[in-house]
Design a protein around this motif. Structure first.
Motif, PDB file in Angstrom:
ATOM      1  N   VAL A  91       0.860  -1.190   0.000  1.00 50.78           N
ATOM      2  CA  VAL A  91       0.000   0.000   0.000  1.00 50.78           C
ATOM      3  C   VAL A  91       0.892   1.234   0.000  1.00 50.78           C
ATOM      4  CG1 VAL A  91      -1.842   1.234   1.192  1.00 50.78           C
ATOM      5  CG2 VAL A  91      -1.755  -1.259   1.295  1.00 50.78           C
ATOM      6  N   SER A  92       0.580   2.212  -0.834  1.00 48.15           N
ATOM      7  CA  SER A  92       1.388   3.423  -0.897  1.00 48.15           C
ATOM      8  C   SER A  92       1.136   4.299   0.322  1.00 48.15           C
ATOM      9  CB  SER A  92       1.069   4.212  -2.167  1.00 48.15           C
ATOM     10  OG  SER A  92      -0.197   4.850  -2.055  1.00 48.15           O
ATOM     11  N   ALA A  93       1.946   5.337   0.461  1.00 49.03           N
ATOM     12  CA  ALA A  93       1.781   6.265   1.578  1.00 49.03           C
ATOM     13  C   ALA A  93       0.415   6.933   1.558  1.00 49.03           C
ATOM     14  CB  ALA A  93       2.892   7.317   1.539  1.00 49.03           C
ATOM     15  N   LYS A  94      -0.155   7.080   0.359  1.00 54.25           N
ATOM     16  CA  LYS A  94      -1.476   7.694   0.223  1.00 54.25           C
ATOM     17  C   LYS A  94      -2.611   6.691   0.408  1.00 54.25           C
ATOM     18  CE  LYS A  94      -0.885   9.342  -3.867  1.00 54.25           C
ATOM     19  NZ  LYS A  94      -1.176  10.087  -5.136  1.00 54.25           N
ATOM     20  N   LYS A 157      -7.815  -1.885   7.664  1.00 55.78           N
ATOM     21  CA  LYS A 157      -7.689  -2.454   9.007  1.00 55.78           C
ATOM     22  C   LYS A 157      -6.352  -3.162   9.186  1.00 55.78           C
ATOM     23  CE  LYS A 157      -9.980  -5.636  12.221  1.00 55.78           C
ATOM     24  NZ  LYS A 157     -11.155  -6.526  12.424  1.00 55.78           N
ATOM     25  N   LYS A 158      -5.914  -3.894   8.171  1.00 56.29           N
ATOM     26  CA  LYS A 158      -4.678  -4.655   8.276  1.00 56.29           C
ATOM     27  C   LYS A 158      -3.453  -3.749   8.265  1.00 56.29           C
ATOM     28  CE  LYS A 158      -1.988  -8.343   6.070  1.00 56.29           C
ATOM     29  NZ  LYS A 158      -1.652  -8.966   7.368  1.00 56.29           N
ATOM     30  N   THR A 159      -3.490  -2.689   7.461  1.00 52.58           N
ATOM     31  CA  THR A 159      -2.322  -1.833   7.304  1.00 52.58           C
ATOM     32  C   THR A 159      -2.327  -0.619   8.219  1.00 52.58           C
ATOM     33  OG1 THR A 159      -3.364  -0.540   5.528  1.00 52.58           O
ATOM     34  CG2 THR A 159      -2.108  -2.508   4.899  1.00 52.58           C
ATOM     35  N   GLY A 160      -3.489  -0.310   8.798  1.00 51.90           N
ATOM     36  CA  GLY A 160      -3.585   0.887   9.626  1.00 51.90           C
ATOM     37  C   GLY A 160      -3.727   2.164   8.829  1.00 51.90           C
ATOM     38  N   LYS A 161      -3.924   2.030   7.491  1.00 50.69           N
ATOM     39  CA  LYS A 161      -4.094   3.218   6.646  1.00 50.69           C
ATOM     40  C   LYS A 161      -5.588   3.406   6.381  1.00 50.69           C
ATOM     41  CE  LYS A 161       0.405   2.838   4.369  1.00 50.69           C
ATOM     42  NZ  LYS A 161       0.949   4.080   4.962  1.00 50.69           N
ATOM     43  N   LYS A 162      -6.183   4.355   7.069  1.00 44.95           N
ATOM     44  CA  LYS A 162      -7.624   4.550   6.953  1.00 44.95           C
ATOM     45  C   LYS A 162      -8.054   4.947   5.549  1.00 44.95           C
ATOM     46  CE  LYS A 162      -8.220   5.843  11.816  1.00 44.95           C
ATOM     47  NZ  LYS A 162      -8.707   6.881  12.764  1.00 44.95           N
ATOM     48  N   SER A 163      -7.121   5.528   4.788  1.00 43.29           N
ATOM     49  CA  SER A 163      -7.466   6.000   3.448  1.00 43.29           C
ATOM     50  C   SER A 163      -7.248   4.933   2.374  1.00 43.29           C
ATOM     51  CB  SER A 163      -6.625   7.227   3.091  1.00 43.29           C
ATOM     52  OG  SER A 163      -5.236   6.909   3.135  1.00 43.29           O
ATOM     53  N   ALA A 164      -7.019   3.682   2.762  1.00 40.77           N
ATOM     54  CA  ALA A 164      -6.734   2.631   1.785  1.00 40.77           C
ATOM     55  C   ALA A 164      -7.836   2.539   0.734  1.00 40.77           C
ATOM     56  CB  ALA A 164      -6.583   1.292   2.495  1.00 40.77           C
ATOM     57  N   HIS A 165      -7.445   2.575  -0.529  1.00 40.24           N
ATOM     58  CA  HIS A 165      -8.426   2.499  -1.608  1.00 40.24           C
ATOM     59  C   HIS A 165      -7.791   1.873  -2.841  1.00 40.24           C
ATOM     60  CE1 HIS A 165      -6.314   6.368  -2.060  1.00 40.24           C
ATOM     61  NE2 HIS A 165      -6.448   6.165  -3.361  1.00 40.24           N
ATOM     62  N   VAL A 166      -8.623   1.249  -3.659  1.00 39.65           N
ATOM     63  CA  VAL A 166      -8.154   0.560  -4.853  1.00 39.65           C
ATOM     64  C   VAL A 166      -7.745   1.565  -5.919  1.00 39.65           C
ATOM     65  CG1 VAL A 166      -8.815  -0.969  -6.749  1.00 39.65           C
ATOM     66  CG2 VAL A 166      -9.560  -1.477  -4.412  1.00 39.65           C
ATOM     67  N   PRO A 321       2.548  -0.895  -5.476  1.00 40.69           N
ATOM     68  CA  PRO A 321       3.409  -0.679  -4.321  1.00 40.69           C
ATOM     69  C   PRO A 321       3.947  -2.018  -3.816  1.00 40.69           C
ATOM     70  CG  PRO A 321       1.403   0.610  -4.123  1.00 40.69           C
ATOM     71  CD  PRO A 321       1.204  -0.290  -5.304  1.00 40.69           C
ATOM     72  N   ARG A 322       5.237  -2.095  -3.534  1.00 42.02           N
ATOM     73  CA  ARG A 322       5.873  -3.353  -3.179  1.00 42.02           C
ATOM     74  C   ARG A 322       5.459  -3.803  -1.784  1.00 42.02           C
ATOM     75  NH1 ARG A 322      10.511  -4.833  -6.079  1.00 42.02           N
ATOM     76  NH2 ARG A 322      10.152  -4.290  -8.263  1.00 42.02           N
ATOM     77  N   GLY A 323       5.319  -5.114  -1.667  1.00 39.29           N
ATOM     78  CA  GLY A 323       5.099  -5.718  -0.371  1.00 39.29           C
ATOM     79  C   GLY A 323       6.295  -6.551   0.024  1.00 39.29           C
ATOM     80  N   ARG A 324       6.272  -7.087   1.205  1.00 40.05           N
ATOM     81  CA  ARG A 324       7.374  -7.945   1.666  1.00 40.05           C
ATOM     82  C   ARG A 324       6.836  -8.952   2.670  1.00 40.05           C
ATOM     83  NH1 ARG A 324       7.507  -3.325   4.668  1.00 40.05           N
ATOM     84  NH2 ARG A 324       7.882  -3.585   6.910  1.00 40.05           N
TER      85      ARG A 324
END
Length: 326
Positions: A91-94, A157-166, A321-324
């Motif tokens: 997930v990107s910073a945005k 919820k998993k990443t803690g980024k409330k703005s997560a969007h496709v 965005p890269r994952g690991r």
């Protein structure tokens, strides 16, 4: 390994769909919205061949399990199906992330996905035998948008980024799963949001007289034209199985090529899981690949094409965005 055994049993059940008529073509007697004039050739006698698992070097219906790579296990908590995403990142910073929603054979597809993808989220949905279950599930226009929203909530919820969007949204399907894609692409949300479509040996329709009843698959034709112009991405592969009473995946693929103004080219080559390449077509971002073979292993082997499609076409296009892993 209980989970692996369950996955193999599920795949075996899915393969039985080859013996069933597709409900999407039950309306083949309905008149097309425009004149049906394209008469597609059925797969030729030279394509009606089989290969044993020994000759292939692998059983395409029971491929080795590579694990999950940098991805976590399947998770629930969305409105339909299950999803997997990188253990960290993706997930990107945005809050941007890319999403592929796959219909039919999620465990077999997962084996291919984790070997090449490194960031995008995968949703897997299995609804049983035949395309009818997939069509029924996605006929209401609010079903697919709600699914996407639920994935966004789960990723947030998993990443803690409330703005997560496709950001980029793709649909892929093997076999009967095309029934879901059919309805999604016919709705405004799908027309506006879907960037990528991958069909693995899974596009059927009926006939109008001797011709392809293109009205039944008009939404795929429209998407193919957009891909040919470079706007979207579409990949279609087919075996040479001849089904009873409705158009084969060979015929529908040739129909799409005809509708974008092209003609399939005969070639000779090899493909994954022991497949033999016999035809191809590309224009812009619209790609078709045809393979010989008319049995269950040929149908299963189509899933092996998924990895190359992801590597060659989807991954560079999306640049997710890269994952690991851990």
């Amino acid at each position: 390994m209980p989970s692996l055994r369950r996955g193999l049993r599920a795949l075996g059940t899915l393969l039985s769909c080859l013996a069933l008529s597709q409900s999407a073509v039950a309306e083949s007697g309905k008149a097309p919205t425009s004149e049906a004039s394209f008469i597609a050739a059925k797969p030729g006698a030279d394509t009606q061949v089989q290969k044993t698992a020994q000759v292939r070097g692998v059983n395409p219906c029971d491929t080795p399990d590579p694990g999950f790579g940098l991805y976590g296990r399947w998770q629930t908590g969305i409105t339909m199906g299950q999803f997997l995403m990188p253990q960290h990142g993706g997930v990107s910073a945005k809050g941007d992330f890319d999403l592929m929603v796959h219909f039919h054979g999620h465990e077999a597809v997962r084996k291919e996905w984790v070997q090449v993808m490194d960031g995008a989220v995968l949703v897997g949905i299995d609804l049983g035998i035949g395309s009818g279950a997939y069509e029924d599930a996605f006929q209401a226009p609010d079903v697919f948008p709600r699914l996407i929203e639920s994935v966004e909530r789960a990723v947030a919820k998993k990443t803690g980024k409330k703005s997560a969007h496709v950001r980029h949204l793709g649909l892929s399907a093997w076999s009967a799963g095309y029934g879901a894609v059919q309805w999604i692409l016919g709705q405004n949300y799908g027309k506006q949001r879907v960037d990528t479509v991958i069909l693995l040996d899974g596009l059927h329709c009926g006939y109008w007289g001797p011709a392809i009843n293109g009205a039944q698959i008009a939404m795929f034709t429209d998407f193919a034209k957009r891909a040919a112009s470079g706007e979207t991405l579409m990949f279609v592969s087919h075996s040479s199985i001849i089904p009873p009473g409705y158009a084969s995946t060979t015929e529908t693929a040739d129909y799409l090529v005809h509708e974008v103004g092209g003609k399939t080219r005969r070639v000779r080559g090899s493909g994954p899981l022991g497949m033999d390449l016999i035809s191809r077509y590309s224009r812009g971002n619209f790609h078709v690949r045809g393979f010989s073979g008319n049995d269950k292993m040929d149908h299963c082997a189509q899933i092996g094409e998924y990895r190359d499609v992801l590597r060659v076409h989807v991954r560079p296009r999306w640049n997710s965005p890269r994952g690991r892993g851990d």
